[in-house]
Structures are given as C-alpha cells and as structure tokens.
Design an enzyme around this catalytic site. Structure first.
Site, PDB file in Angstrom:
ATOM      1  N   ASP A 247      -7.659  11.825   5.260  1.00  0.00           N
ATOM      2  CA  ASP A 247      -6.720  11.905   6.378  1.00  0.00           C
ATOM      3  C   ASP A 247      -6.777  13.321   6.969  1.00  0.00           C
ATOM      4  O   ASP A 247      -6.667  14.305   6.233  1.00  0.00           O
ATOM      5  CB  ASP A 247      -5.295  11.582   5.897  1.00  0.00           C
ATOM      6  CG  ASP A 247      -4.320  11.477   7.056  1.00  0.00           C
ATOM      7  OD1 ASP A 247      -4.124  10.361   7.540  1.00  0.00           O
ATOM      8  OD2 ASP A 247      -3.761  12.515   7.470  1.00  0.00           O
TER       9      ASP A 247
ATOM     10  N   ASN B 184      -2.967  16.619  18.513  1.00  0.00           N
ATOM     11  CA  ASN B 184      -2.929  15.849  19.761  1.00  0.00           C
ATOM     12  C   ASN B 184      -1.852  16.379  20.701  1.00  0.00           C
ATOM     13  O   ASN B 184      -2.055  16.495  21.906  1.00  0.00           O
ATOM     14  CB  ASN B 184      -2.658  14.376  19.470  1.00  0.00           C
ATOM     15  CG  ASN B 184      -3.936  13.582  19.297  1.00  0.00           C
ATOM     16  OD1 ASN B 184      -4.999  14.002  19.761  1.00  0.00           O
ATOM     17  ND2 ASN B 184      -3.863  12.456  18.633  1.00  0.00           N
TER      18      ASN B 184
ATOM     19  N   ASP C 212      -9.766  13.022  20.645  1.00  0.00           N
ATOM     20  CA  ASP C 212     -10.900  12.097  20.493  1.00  0.00           C
ATOM     21  C   ASP C 212     -12.171  12.855  20.116  1.00  0.00           C
ATOM     22  O   ASP C 212     -12.959  12.404  19.267  1.00  0.00           O
ATOM     23  CB  ASP C 212     -11.122  11.324  21.794  1.00  0.00           C
ATOM     24  CG  ASP C 212     -10.028  10.288  22.056  1.00  0.00           C
ATOM     25  OD1 ASP C 212      -9.247  10.036  21.109  1.00  0.00           O
ATOM     26  OD2 ASP C 212      -9.957   9.753  23.166  1.00  0.00           O
TER      27      ASP C 212
ATOM     28  N   GLU D   8      -6.381   8.545  12.244  1.00  0.00           N
ATOM     29  CA  GLU D   8      -7.134   9.708  11.781  1.00  0.00           C
ATOM     30  C   GLU D   8      -7.527   9.557  10.311  1.00  0.00           C
ATOM     31  O   GLU D   8      -7.798  10.527   9.631  1.00  0.00           O
ATOM     32  CB  GLU D   8      -6.307  10.988  11.972  1.00  0.00           C
ATOM     33  CG  GLU D   8      -5.019  11.064  11.158  1.00  0.00           C
ATOM     34  CD  GLU D   8      -3.812  10.516  11.925  1.00  0.00           C
ATOM     35  OE1 GLU D   8      -2.679  10.857  11.556  1.00  0.00           O
ATOM     36  OE2 GLU D   8      -3.997   9.732  12.872  1.00  0.00           O
TER      37      GLU D   8
END
Length: 530
Positions: free
Chosen positions: A391, A399, A408, A435
């Site tokens: 993770d 983000n 991305d 993620e």
C-alpha cells in the site's frame, strides 16, 4: 452448428465485457466515496449552525425562515435547503415547489432514517442519490437539535460541485464521457446505462434526469420475473454496498448491436454453401475420372494436409494447379483464416478484461483467478508459497496535494518499479485496489520472500517521487505485508489474503515505509475472512 458456435462466442464476449464494465464502476464508486467524505465534513459543520439559527426565530415566521434558508445556502455553497417537520412534511425550502411535500410516502428505509434523526443531535449523511422530482444527482445531509421538532436538510449538487472542484475524472465518468468512449470503442454496444432503483423511482446515474420505465424498475426491485423479450438488451444487477443500505438497487443496462454478429453468421453460411457445392462438384469429377491417377493423388494430398492442420499453424494448405481440388484447398484456407482471426479477437478481448487500464498490470479479477490456481498447485506439490500486499503511504494526501493527474503518474511509476523487481516467469503482480498492489511468488521460501519485499520497498524509495504532504518521508514510500506458507496447509485463499492484510496493517501501524513478515509452517488458526 454455426448458431451454437456464434451464440457461445457471443455469450463469452458479453460476459467478459460486462465484467470489465462492472470493475470500472466499482473502481469509480470507491473513488467517489472518498470525495463524498469531504462533503460529509462540510455538512457536519454547517447543518448544526443552520439549526441554531432556525431555533432563534420566534414563532417560526415564514418570511424570516425563507431569508435564513436563502442566506445559509449561498454562504455554504449548497444547492438547496429544507426544513422537515416531525410529521415528515417540508414546511420551508429554498425551492418553493418542494414546500408541502409529504415525505412519509417515500421508501420505508428512508422514512425510518428521518424519524430516527429527530432530537438525536447528530449529523447524518448518506451516499449521493437522485432528487425525487428532477432526477438531479445530489448529496444530502440531515440534522435535528435535541428538543426540536424540526429536521434541517441540505444538499449539494454533485455535477456542479465536481466541476467547481476541478474533479474532471469523476465528472466525465458520471456525466457522459465514459459511456461515449465505451460506445465508440465497442461496435457491438448500442447503448449503455447504470440505473439506481428504489421503491419510488428509478433514475440513470450516467444521464441526469433520465428515468427507466416503471414496470421494468418494479420487476427488478421486487425480484419479479422479467417480461423482457428483446434479446439484444441485457439487465445485470450491480452490487454497490453503500446504496444497498439505503434501500437502492443498481442495474447495468446494455443494448447490444446484433448486426455485426449476423453479418459474420451470413458470411460463414455463404462460405459453407460455396464449399459444399465445390465438394459435390469435385466428388462428381472424381467419379468420372477416378482412373486418372493425378486426381486421386491430389485428393489424398488434400486430405492429408487437412488432417495435419492445427489451430494457430500459419502454414496454408498448398495444392498446385487450377483444378477443383486446388479450389477446395483455397476455400479451406479462407475458412480457417476466418475462424483463427475470430479466435485472435476473443483472446485480445480476454487480455483487455484482465488488465488494469491505468498501470497496465493485471487487475483484481485476474488476481482472484491467479491466486486460486497457484495456491492449488502449491498444495498439490506441497511447496512454499509467498504473498506480498503493498500500500502506497499517505496516497490520499498525495492526490490532495498534487492532483489526480500526478497521482495517476505516481501509480504508473510504482507499478513499473514493482514489476522490475519480480522477473521470474511465474512471479505475478496485480493492482488490487486504488493504491494497493498484490504480488504472488510461487515456490518461494521465507528468505526469498523477504529479499523480494525489501527490494520492492527500496525500489519505490529510489523513484524519489516528491511527497511533501507525507509525515513518513519527503518522497513516496510504501508499506508491505509479506506472508510465506507451506503448501501442506489447508487454508482457503481468503484466509491467506486476510493474514497478509493483517501484516500490512502492522507495517502501517508501526510507522510505515517498512515490511512486516510472517512464516506459517505448522497448522495455526488464521482469522476468518467472509
């Protein structure tokens, strides 16, 4: 025979396509839930303020109520605001035509929720849903002061808010681009829609304000047998847990264009008829000239080449000359090429359905299939089997700080880094969730798994992707759970995934940017995973 072949391929194609679309919907729904949590916080702050203002108005004078509601809506960038009485009637609203609306006629789940709110003193929000009269997609919040007989209710216009927050990815998904791209990409799709169905209404999620017919919605909601007669239209239930708890059900509606399949079928029939005629003519010629040795030899050669022909063999049947046998050989080559091209298209479509479009790794659906196969193999030969769950640390903060476009790019770079570290033929990497990534390492003992996990962790650090919003490091890092199990164990794959998830949690809970490992060689009790 042709009908069975085409129908079988058509059903497999449709199942693969539906699986891919369902995966997209699930992915975007989880992203949207994350966005909605920010809106939940806004409503949790603003609604108690509105309730306090309403409580100060003596005798609830209507003109003063209207001024307070209008001012509050503009001040907190809301779509509309309502006051709901204990009898579940709207007594005041910024939208005049809603005043007097009796909400007790709505679904039982919804009205039960409203009654439970009275005097509770807690803000309640739920997943975005459609406005009853217009079908506009909104996010709703509710609050009632202790001792009050009113519920304050406010909503956020989802489309306007996503556009104002520059959340282009979700806005395009919900309001047109995703559907348009699918229809352009697959010539067999005529139309596609995703519909939320309740006891009262059924609105499209992709086309704001569009309803589906009440009979179809009712049959779907109450589980009645469908009267659908058009075979080109497929209705598929999509399970979105957060909507199920609100009393909604979801339908994926796809209308397929049958004309490409019918064209293939007609072409094949024409080819078979032509080949049949040629075969009859050749048989006649053979009967007439059976004494001619070269005819018999050519026919025997043709049969031998047909018997030796295999699927995927690029060598064509070669018969020299321009006689009837050569024409049969040419027709057989044409028919074989047609079937092999169709087989190639089916394989390409299957590869697309197994691939995550952003990272180009395998997707969650492919991972679920792969782990079943590899764990069964490990149990058969009693070999060691290792799993890594990864993770990215503080990715939501990344983000929020740098935007989803950079997010991305980050996911692509991390995916490439993981793939570079695992280069054995049977090593397998997949994007498991937003993620999260999963790695399968067959025939790998505990020392090999630890080395691989540390290489992955170090490889991500070496990318040096700047992350100033992280409290772990100035660069992107990852937390990993790593599990090795002996194949003689009888665990289910869900138990293995659950155990490696526990290890990932320990890595994150103990500071992140590290690997937590466990090795199970003897029979132990793993946590139950439903």
């Amino acid at each position: 025979m042709i009908d069975r072949y085409l129908n079988s391929n058509k059903e497999q194609y449709q199942r693969t396509l539906i699986s891919s679309i369902s995966h997209d919907i699930d992915t975007f729904d989880r992203i949207l839930e994350t966005v909605e949590k920010n809106w939940d916080k806004e409503l949790s702050v603003s609604l108690p303020i509105l309730a306090a203002r309403i409580a100060k108005i003596p005798k609830r004078e209507s003109q003063q109520l209207q001024v307070v509601l209008d001012t509050f809506r503009d001040e907190y960038n809301l779509s509309d605001v309502y006051l709901i009485s204990s009898g579940l009637t709207i007594v005041a609203a910024t939208l005049n035509e809603e005043v007097g609306l009796d909400m007790s006629s709505f679904s039982q789940d919804y009205t039960s929720m409203l009654r439970a709110l009275l005097n509770e003193g807690k803000v309640h929000t739920h997943r975005m849903s459609h406005a009853t009269n217009t079908g506009i997609l909104k996010k709703y919040g509710y609050f009632s002061l202790p001792g009050s007989d009113l519920i304050v209710n406010a909503d956020i216009n989802v489309k306007q808010r996503l556009q104002s927050e520059s959340n282009d990815q979700l806005s395009r998904f919900l309001f047109g681009d995703y559907v348009t791209n699918l229809e352009n990409r697959y010539e067999t799709i005529k139309t596609i829609d995703l519909v939320l169905v309740s006891e009262r209404d059924a609105f499209s999620l992709f086309f704001e304000g569009r309803k589906i017919d009440a009979e179809t919605a009712s049959q779907f909601y109450f589980g009645e047998p469908s009267t659908q007669t058009d075979e080109s239209i497929v209705l598929i239930p999509i399970v979105l847990d957060s909507y199920e708890t609100l009393g909604f059900k979801s339908i994926l509606k796809i209308e397929f264009d049958q004309s490409p399949i019918e064209e293939i079928q007609n072409d094949l029939i024409k080819q078979l008829i032509a080949i049949s005629i040629v075969v009859i003519l050749v048989a006649y010629v053979l009967l007439q000239f059976s004494i001619r040795r070269f005819v018999l030899e050519g026919f025997i050669d043709l049969l031998a080449q047909i018997n030796n022909k295999r699927v995927g063999d690029n060598n064509q049947i070669a018969i020299e000359g321009k006689d009837e046998i050569a024409q049969v050989a040419k027709a057989v080559n044409t028919l074989t090429m047609g079937f092999e091209q169709q087989l190639k298209k089916n394989k390409e479509l299957l590869a697309i359905s197994n691939t995550d479009s952003l990272t180009e790794l395998s997707n969650r659906r492919h991972f679920d299939e792969k782990i079943e196969i590899e764990w069964a193999q490990a149990q058969r030969v009693q070999s060691t089997f290792s799993i890594i769950m990864l993770d990215i640390d503080r990715f939501k903060a990344f983000n929020d700080a740098y935007g989803h476009e950079d997010g991305d790019k980050c996911l692509k770079l991390v995916a490439q880094s993981i793939k570079q570290q695992l280069n054995r033929p049977r090593d397998f990497v997949a994007r498991y969730g937003g993620e999260e990534f999963m790695c399968l390492l067959p025939d790998t003992d505990e020392s090999g798994a630890i080395i691989a996990a540390n290489k992955i962790c170090e490889g991500i650090r070496e990318l040096q992707i700047i992350h100033k919003a992280s409290n772990v490091s100035d660069y992107i890092t990852a937390s990993l759970g790593c599990l090795t199990v002996k194949g003689h164990q009888s665990f289910h794959v869900k138990q293995l995934i659950g155990q490696v998830d526990v290890l990932l949690y320990e890595a994150k809970n103990s500071g992140r940017n590290k690997v937590c490992f466990d090795y199970i060689s003897e029979s132990v009790m793993l946590r139950e995973v439903k």
